[in-house]
Design an enzyme around this catalytic site. Structure first.
Site, PDB file in Angstrom:
ATOM      1  N   HIS A   1      44.834  73.042  19.757  1.00  0.00           N
ATOM      2  CA  HIS A   1      46.035  72.337  19.311  1.00  0.00           C
ATOM      3  C   HIS A   1      47.173  73.324  19.166  1.00  0.00           C
ATOM      4  O   HIS A   1      46.959  74.456  18.739  1.00  0.00           O
ATOM      5  CB  HIS A   1      45.794  71.608  17.980  1.00  0.00           C
ATOM      6  CG  HIS A   1      46.735  70.493  17.767  1.00  0.00           C
ATOM      7  ND1 HIS A   1      48.010  70.686  17.274  1.00  0.00           N
ATOM      8  CD2 HIS A   1      46.627  69.173  18.044  1.00  0.00           C
ATOM      9  CE1 HIS A   1      48.627  69.523  17.231  1.00  0.00           C
ATOM     10  NE2 HIS A   1      47.817  68.588  17.696  1.00  0.00           N
TER      11      HIS A   1
ATOM     12  N   ASP B   1      41.516  63.827  19.765  1.00  0.00           N
ATOM     13  CA  ASP B   1      40.987  63.149  20.954  1.00  0.00           C
ATOM     14  C   ASP B   1      39.487  63.330  21.148  1.00  0.00           C
ATOM     15  O   ASP B   1      38.874  62.595  21.918  1.00  0.00           O
ATOM     16  CB  ASP B   1      41.719  63.654  22.211  1.00  0.00           C
ATOM     17  CG  ASP B   1      43.125  63.101  22.304  1.00  0.00           C
ATOM     18  OD1 ASP B   1      43.317  61.947  21.909  1.00  0.00           O
ATOM     19  OD2 ASP B   1      44.028  63.824  22.757  1.00  0.00           O
TER      20      ASP B   1
HETATM   21  N1  ACO Z   1      39.593  74.689  26.398  1.00  0.00           N
HETATM   22  C1  ACO Z   1      39.536  75.980  26.798  1.00  0.00           C
HETATM   23  N2  ACO Z   1      40.511  76.862  26.584  1.00  0.00           N
HETATM   24  C2  ACO Z   1      41.587  76.440  25.910  1.00  0.00           C
HETATM   25  C3  ACO Z   1      41.705  75.129  25.432  1.00  0.00           C
HETATM   26  C4  ACO Z   1      40.659  74.236  25.696  1.00  0.00           C
HETATM   27  N3  ACO Z   1      40.710  72.979  25.296  1.00  0.00           N
HETATM   28  N4  ACO Z   1      42.869  75.008  24.783  1.00  0.00           N
HETATM   29  C5  ACO Z   1      43.471  76.180  24.838  1.00  0.00           C
HETATM   30  N5  ACO Z   1      42.694  77.050  25.519  1.00  0.00           N
HETATM   31  C6  ACO Z   1      43.014  78.440  25.809  1.00  0.00           C
HETATM   32  C7  ACO Z   1      43.969  78.529  26.988  1.00  0.00           C
HETATM   33  O1  ACO Z   1      43.307  78.564  28.219  1.00  0.00           O
HETATM   34  C8  ACO Z   1      44.718  79.791  26.660  1.00  0.00           C
HETATM   35  O2  ACO Z   1      43.897  80.876  27.008  1.00  0.00           O
HETATM   36  P1  ACO Z   1      44.552  82.210  27.637  1.00  0.00           P
HETATM   37  O3  ACO Z   1      45.476  82.741  26.581  1.00  0.00           O
HETATM   38  O4  ACO Z   1      43.353  83.058  27.888  1.00  0.00           O
HETATM   39  O5  ACO Z   1      45.264  81.772  28.874  1.00  0.00           O
HETATM   40  C9  ACO Z   1      44.826  79.757  25.148  1.00  0.00           C
HETATM   41  O6  ACO Z   1      43.709  78.984  24.700  1.00  0.00           O
HETATM   42  C10 ACO Z   1      46.119  79.114  24.646  1.00  0.00           C
HETATM   43  O7  ACO Z   1      46.210  77.812  25.245  1.00  0.00           O
HETATM   44  P2  ACO Z   1      47.545  77.065  25.557  1.00  0.00           P
HETATM   45  O8  ACO Z   1      47.255  75.979  26.541  1.00  0.00           O
HETATM   46  O9  ACO Z   1      48.641  78.017  25.878  1.00  0.00           O
HETATM   47  O10 ACO Z   1      47.839  76.474  24.115  1.00  0.00           O
HETATM   48  P3  ACO Z   1      48.912  75.385  23.796  1.00  0.00           P
HETATM   49  O11 ACO Z   1      49.291  75.527  22.399  1.00  0.00           O
HETATM   50  O12 ACO Z   1      50.001  75.414  24.807  1.00  0.00           O
HETATM   51  O13 ACO Z   1      48.102  74.043  24.095  1.00  0.00           O
HETATM   52  C11 ACO Z   1      46.775  72.181  24.046  1.00  0.00           C
HETATM   53  C12 ACO Z   1      47.614  73.162  23.206  1.00  0.00           C
HETATM   54  C13 ACO Z   1      47.613  71.609  25.174  1.00  0.00           C
HETATM   55  C14 ACO Z   1      46.353  71.039  23.138  1.00  0.00           C
HETATM   56  C15 ACO Z   1      45.545  72.919  24.605  1.00  0.00           C
HETATM   57  O14 ACO Z   1      44.734  73.395  23.560  1.00  0.00           O
HETATM   58  C16 ACO Z   1      44.751  72.051  25.563  1.00  0.00           C
HETATM   59  O15 ACO Z   1      45.090  71.990  26.747  1.00  0.00           O
HETATM   60  N6  ACO Z   1      43.688  71.348  25.072  1.00  0.00           N
HETATM   61  C17 ACO Z   1      42.926  70.458  25.921  1.00  0.00           C
HETATM   62  C18 ACO Z   1      43.666  69.134  26.101  1.00  0.00           C
HETATM   63  C19 ACO Z   1      43.671  68.325  24.838  1.00  0.00           C
HETATM   64  O16 ACO Z   1      42.665  68.162  24.165  1.00  0.00           O
HETATM   65  N7  ACO Z   1      44.839  67.746  24.539  1.00  0.00           N
HETATM   66  C20 ACO Z   1      45.014  66.886  23.372  1.00  0.00           C
HETATM   67  C21 ACO Z   1      45.786  67.600  22.310  1.00  0.00           C
HETATM   68  S1  ACO Z   1      45.969  66.616  20.858  1.00  0.00           S
HETATM   69  C22 ACO Z   1      47.067  65.421  21.324  1.00  0.00           C
HETATM   70  O17 ACO Z   1      47.980  65.644  22.061  1.00  0.00           O
HETATM   71  C23 ACO Z   1      46.876  64.081  20.857  1.00  0.00           C
END
Ligand code: ACO
Length: 371
Positions: free
Chosen positions: A257, A308
């Site tokens: 998140h 989610d």
């Molecule tokens: N699985 C694996 N790795 C992850 C995940 C995940 N679910 N989420 C983040 N990471 C990793 C990224 O790959 C990144 O790694 P890196 O630095 O080695 O490249 C690091 O953690 C940071 O991730 P970002 O995507 O930059 O974090 P951000 O704050 O932008 O994203 C988000 C938040 C979009 C929710 C992200 O965690 C994600 O994509 N989760 C999966 C999708 C999801 O569940 N979305 C629902 C969110 S809640 C909602 O909107 C209702």
């Protein structure tokens, strides 16, 4: 000029609708834990729009207003039948149908407080009718007309199946709606605010927000969680599946998140609901598998489940088709979008940030024959 990728940490507006402070989520100051355990969804919508809880009379009349507004124009349903039904995702159908609703509301562009209130009621009341009608139409069934004597949660399940739900399903669905209603300046809410800050109308704001919610990094994650659980199939397959995905740097849907780093306060409620409901259906494997994945992702990546993750097995246990999970999110979140749209209108200024230019320096114009 300095930039922050994805606007992380940027405070883009003030708002009194909901807050996330030190990992605690409140709707207008009420802790989500209290609301999840005690409130009806209708009470929460009233709270978000009026900045206070209703008294008994106010709640009864608000429920009636919503129930009375639930029918959608027949033309909108007829047009739905002409969508390329088998290939269309219900979120895309909902986005188009809500835009369509605006065409049939002669006050769509009226900006008075009363006109906005009427539109708010219609949008909140009619999204469930649209989602359930689409679901039935694509299954070759007739839409079921809303009932006026059911709760918001029960009416959704009734219009979906044609049967009034049992008390457990109604309560669980109500709680899920309460938990999804608002979440500060999330991507779809920000989208709605940007849209109406141009003084565009509420239908446009909600249509834009649905488009943003549809994406897998936002509301679209819940459907993909269920896809992952279905692919894994059995608890014993969870560990190799998740470890392989993480090794390939595939994101695990339902984890991580932008704002919460110590856990999403909504997840524990959905986890418990998943435990109870899968126990009732006898399909405990969905819960067991989810808990196993939760352990692995937490240990391997330090990422915690978001709203989610456990909502997927909750909706599955309620017998809901998987591609309706995100539209259900919209049925709830429209309450928050509307609260933010009303707040934006109250103290509006165009939202227009800047971009740091990274293209080439000034270039000399060349006539086409010299390029
Ligand atoms: N699985 C694996 N790795 C992850 C995940 C995940 N679910 N989420 C983040 N990471 C990793 C990224 O790959 C990144 O790694 P890196 O630095 O080695 O490249 C690091 O953690 C940071 O991730 P970002 O995507 O930059 O974090 P951000 O704050 O932008 O994203 C988000 C938040 C979009 C929710 C992200 O965690 C994600 O994509 N989760 C999966 C999708 C999801 O569940 N979305 C629902 C969110 S809640 C909602 O909107 C209702």
């Amino acid at each position: 000029m300095s930039t922050t990728k994805g606007l992380e940490g940027v405070v883009a507006t003030t708002s009194s609708v909901s807050s996330i402070i030190d990992g605690v989520l409140t709707y207008h100051g009420y802790d989500i834990d209290d609301l999840a355990d005690n409130a009806s969804f209708e009470e929460v919508v009233y709270l978000l729009w009026n900045h206070r809880l209703p008294d008994y009379e106010e709640l009864q009349s608000f429920k009636k207003e919503l129930a009375d507004a639930a029918e959608v124009p027949e033309a909108v349903i007829e047009q739905m039948k002409s969508y390329p039904i088998k290939d269309v995702h219900p979120m895309a159908a909902l986005r188009t149908a809500v835009s369509n609703l605006g065409l049939f509301d002669s006050s769509a562009d009226e900006t008075s407080e009363e006109a906005n209130r009427q539109k708010a009621i219609k949008l909140q009341a009619q999204l469930p009718t649209l989602v359930t009608a689409f679901s039935r139409i694509r299954d070759g069934k007739d839409p079921v007309a809303p009932k006026t004597d059911l709760s918001f949660a029960a009416n959704f399940l009734y219009m979906l199946t044609g049967e009034e739900p049992d008390e457990i399903s109604e309560k669980a669905f109500n709680k899920a709606l309460v938990l999804h209603a608002d979440h500060e300046l999330n991507a779809s809410t920000f989208t709605a605010r940007v849209c109406v800050a141009t003084l565009s109308d509420m239908y446009s704001g909600v249509t834009a927000a649905i488009g943003a919610l549809k994406g897998p990094l936002h509301g679209g994650a819940n459907e993909r969680v269920m896809k992952m659980l279905s692919e894994i199939g059995e608890v014993d397959n969870a560990e190799p599946y998740i470890k392989d995905a993480l090794a390939r740097k595939v994101k695990i849907m339902g984890f991580g998140h932008r704002v919460y780093k110590n856990g999403d306060p909504r997840a524990k409620h959905l986890k418990e609901m998943s435990r109870q409901l899968t126990h009732i259906t006898g399909e405990t494997k969905w819960y067991d598998m989810s808990v196993k994945i939760d352990e692995i992702v937490t240990n391997e990546k330090g990422l915690l489940p978001n709203v989610d993750f456990y909502s997927a097995s909750v909706y599955h246990s309620l017998g809901i088709e998987h591609d309706l999970f995100t539209p259900i999110f919209a049925v709830s979140r429209v309450s928050g979008w509307i609260a933010h749209i009303l707040e934006q209108f109250e103290n509006n200024r165009l939202i227009r940030p800047r971009a740091e230019y990274t293209g080439p320096d000034r270039q000399e114009w060349l006539p086409i024959e010299k390029r």
